[in-house]
Design a protein around this motif. Structure first.
Motif, PDB file in Angstrom:
ATOM      1  N   GLN A  86       0.861  -1.192   0.000  1.00 50.16           N
ATOM      2  CA  GLN A  86       0.000   0.000   0.000  1.00 50.16           C
ATOM      3  C   GLN A  86       0.896   1.240   0.000  1.00 50.16           C
ATOM      4  OE1 GLN A  86      -2.539   0.262   3.465  1.00 50.16           O
ATOM      5  NE2 GLN A  86      -3.945   1.708   2.492  1.00 50.16           N
ATOM      6  N   LEU A 102      -9.618  -2.932   2.237  1.00 50.06           N
ATOM      7  CA  LEU A 102      -9.021  -3.310   0.956  1.00 50.06           C
ATOM      8  C   LEU A 102      -8.385  -4.695   1.016  1.00 50.06           C
ATOM      9  CD1 LEU A 102      -7.430   0.140   0.018  1.00 50.06           C
ATOM     10  CD2 LEU A 102      -9.523  -0.875  -0.911  1.00 50.06           C
ATOM     11  N   THR A 115      -9.197  -1.341  -4.874  1.00 55.15           N
ATOM     12  CA  THR A 115      -9.141   0.116  -4.948  1.00 55.15           C
ATOM     13  C   THR A 115     -10.401   0.694  -4.323  1.00 55.15           C
ATOM     14  OG1 THR A 115      -8.900   1.999  -6.481  1.00 55.15           O
ATOM     15  CG2 THR A 115     -10.116   0.102  -7.295  1.00 55.15           C
ATOM     16  N   HIS A 132     -12.916  10.897  -8.060  1.00 57.72           N
ATOM     17  CA  HIS A 132     -13.226   9.507  -7.759  1.00 57.72           C
ATOM     18  C   HIS A 132     -14.729   9.220  -7.681  1.00 57.72           C
ATOM     19  CE1 HIS A 132      -9.119  10.194  -6.244  1.00 57.72           C
ATOM     20  NE2 HIS A 132      -8.905   8.935  -6.541  1.00 57.72           N
ATOM     21  N   ASP A 154      -9.293   5.811 -12.639  1.00 58.07           N
ATOM     22  CA  ASP A 154      -8.785   5.500 -11.290  1.00 58.07           C
ATOM     23  C   ASP A 154      -7.261   5.435 -11.353  1.00 58.07           C
ATOM     24  OD1 ASP A 154      -8.662   4.654  -8.593  1.00 58.07           O
ATOM     25  OD2 ASP A 154      -8.616   2.557  -9.255  1.00 58.07           O
ATOM     26  N   ASN A 159      -4.987   4.899  -3.073  1.00 59.98           N
ATOM     27  CA  ASN A 159      -6.287   4.372  -2.633  1.00 59.98           C
ATOM     28  C   ASN A 159      -6.398   2.882  -2.917  1.00 59.98           C
ATOM     29  OD1 ASN A 159      -6.376   4.866  -5.432  1.00 59.98           O
ATOM     30  ND2 ASN A 159      -8.603   5.037  -5.441  1.00 59.98           N
ATOM     31  N   LYS A 160      -5.263   2.177  -2.882  1.00 62.77           N
ATOM     32  CA  LYS A 160      -5.221   0.785  -3.310  1.00 62.77           C
ATOM     33  C   LYS A 160      -4.373  -0.067  -2.362  1.00 62.77           C
ATOM     34  CE  LYS A 160      -5.608   2.130  -8.160  1.00 62.77           C
ATOM     35  NZ  LYS A 160      -5.986   3.516  -7.817  1.00 62.77           N
ATOM     36  N   MET A 186      -0.552   3.102 -12.719  1.00 59.92           N
ATOM     37  CA  MET A 186      -1.875   2.647 -12.303  1.00 59.92           C
ATOM     38  C   MET A 186      -2.745   2.195 -13.472  1.00 59.92           C
ATOM     39  SD  MET A 186      -1.761   2.646  -9.094  1.00 59.92           S
ATOM     40  CE  MET A 186       0.028   2.375  -9.161  1.00 59.92           C
ATOM     41  N   HIS A 190      -4.274  -1.653 -13.962  1.00 56.70           N
ATOM     42  CA  HIS A 190      -5.669  -2.021 -14.216  1.00 56.70           C
ATOM     43  C   HIS A 190      -5.786  -2.946 -15.427  1.00 56.70           C
ATOM     44  CE1 HIS A 190      -8.524  -0.212 -11.461  1.00 56.70           C
ATOM     45  NE2 HIS A 190      -7.829   0.898 -11.434  1.00 56.70           N
ATOM     46  N   VAL A 198     -13.380  -3.172  -6.571  1.00 56.03           N
ATOM     47  CA  VAL A 198     -13.687  -1.743  -6.472  1.00 56.03           C
ATOM     48  C   VAL A 198     -14.623  -1.550  -5.283  1.00 56.03           C
ATOM     49  CG1 VAL A 198     -14.687   0.245  -7.660  1.00 56.03           C
ATOM     50  CG2 VAL A 198     -13.429  -1.488  -8.960  1.00 56.03           C
TER      51      VAL A 198
END
Length: 382
Positions: A86, A102, A115, A132, A154, A159-160, A186, A190, A198
């Motif tokens: 993280q 998460l 995320t 977001h 995203d 935030n992941k 990022m 994805h 999510v």
């Protein structure tokens, strides 16, 4: 529970650092390995970080000469021991259940990363992050960007929670010596993930600095700021094109025109001439690869501005930007059609046809159009 490594780059954030580190120490997910990377701070940041490392054995301090955020994150990843990974920026704050929320998602689903939603933090409190909000309307487990193309937006690292094995398998590393390190990592993450979780729940409080202490995203009128952001956007677009993800590339390019590049379009009236020339050169190079229909589908004010960028009509462009800033440009009728009352609407200029000023459809029609576009996209991916 799997050991979760939290990488925290630290550089001259003394007014905010203690609050950030306290929020990490207070996580309900207790099995943490917190790697603090002091990136050559010249204020009290290193002392504050060392104090946390002395009090809590889960915190470790690594020091290096100043090399920038990307290099500090990469240093933290190399020092990290956990099965999960993280990132937290040292002026921001984690809600108490952020890590647990998460980590629990990917433990349940087997996804490569999870995320979560984000709130903006300032002296007035917390509010939704507009960047977001549209993406995190509801929780979706085991999804993927090819099924959920909004995830192309995203693009923040913090935030992941990632599986370290996924991170290492693809050799992810943040670009060094540039601003805006997140997007070039990022978006590929994805695309390359087998599945992604999510989570609608807010897992990050993203600080908006106030007064004279401005963050990188608040300095968009600086030439280097734009160039680094553009290079990141352009690199991702090329990655998608070279990887054969043509549909994703079209969605991403359209998103970049609506958001990433449009953020810099809006500050042109305050920018120096050098900045404006660089902006026109780079953006026209990008737009040469973007289908014209992408610009045609933009709101009238943005559509007129980008058309003037293509024409390199600087005085007219700056005037339209200024007139558009309040967001309340009235709608007027010319015959049976509705238009936005922006400068030069009735000037009859050959390089500014009136069709560019047409007001958009109603909200209901926009909703049905967006749904139809998504259905067509998903059909093309099957």
């Amino acid at each position: 529970m799997a050991l979760l490594s939290v990488v925290v780059p630290v550089y001259n954030v003394a007014p905010y650092l203690a609050e950030c580190l306290e929020s990490i120490a207070a996580q309900t997910y207790r099995d943490l390995d917190v790697v603090l990377v002091d990136d050559g701070s010249t204020d009290d940041s290193a002392r504050i970080a060392a104090g946390f490392a002395a009090r809590d054995e889960r915190f470790r301090l690594v020091s290096q000469p100043n090399a920038g955020l990307g290099a500090a994150r990469n240093t933290g990843v190399r020092a990290a021991r956990g099965e999960l990974l993280q990132f937290v920026d040292s002026d921001d704050v984690l809600p108490p259940d952020a890590a647990r929320t998460l980590a629990a998602a990917i433990a349940c689903t087997g996804s490569d990363f999870a995320t979560g939603n984000t709130l903006r933090l300032d002296s007035r409190g917390l509010r939704p992050s507009r960047m977001h909000a549209r993406i995190f309307t509801h929780t979706r487990l085991r999804t993927h960007v090819t099924r959920d193309p909004e995830l192309l937006g995203d693009r923040t690292a913090w935030n992941k929670v990632f599986r370290r094995a996924f991170w290492d398998r693809h050799g992810f590393a943040f670009p060094e010596g540039v601003l805006y390190e997140d997007t070039p990592v990022m978006v590929p993450a994805h695309v390359l993930a087998r599945s992604v979780d999510v989570v609608h729940t807010p897992v990050y409080h993203w600080r908006r600095r106030e007064g004279g202490d401005r963050s990188i995203t608040q300095r968009r009128e600086e030439t280097r700021n734009f160039v680094d952001r553009f290079d990141g956007v352009d690199g991702v677009s090329r990655f998608l094109g070279e990887g054969g993800w043509a549909d994703l590339r079209r969605w991403y390019d359209a998103s970049a025109v609506r958001s990433d590049l449009a953020f810099y379009l809006r500050v042109l009236p305050e920018a120096p001439d050098e900045y404006i020339h660089v902006f026109l050169d780079r953006c026209n190079e990008f737009l040469d690869r973007v289908p014209p229909r992408v610009l045609d589908r933009l709101p009238a004010a943005t559509r007129v501005q980008w058309h003037l960028v293509r024409q390199r009509r600087v005085p007219e462009l700056l005037e339209v930007i200024r007139a558009s800033r309040d967001g309340g440009v009235p709608v007027v009728r010319r015959g049976l059609r509705r238009y936005r009352a922006l400068p030069y609407l009735d000037a009859g200029l050959p390089y500014l046809p009136r069709r560019l000023y047409r007001a958009g459809p109603s909200r209901l029609r926009r909703t049905f159009t967006a749904i139809n576009h998504k259905i067509k996209f998903l059909d093309s991916c099957r």
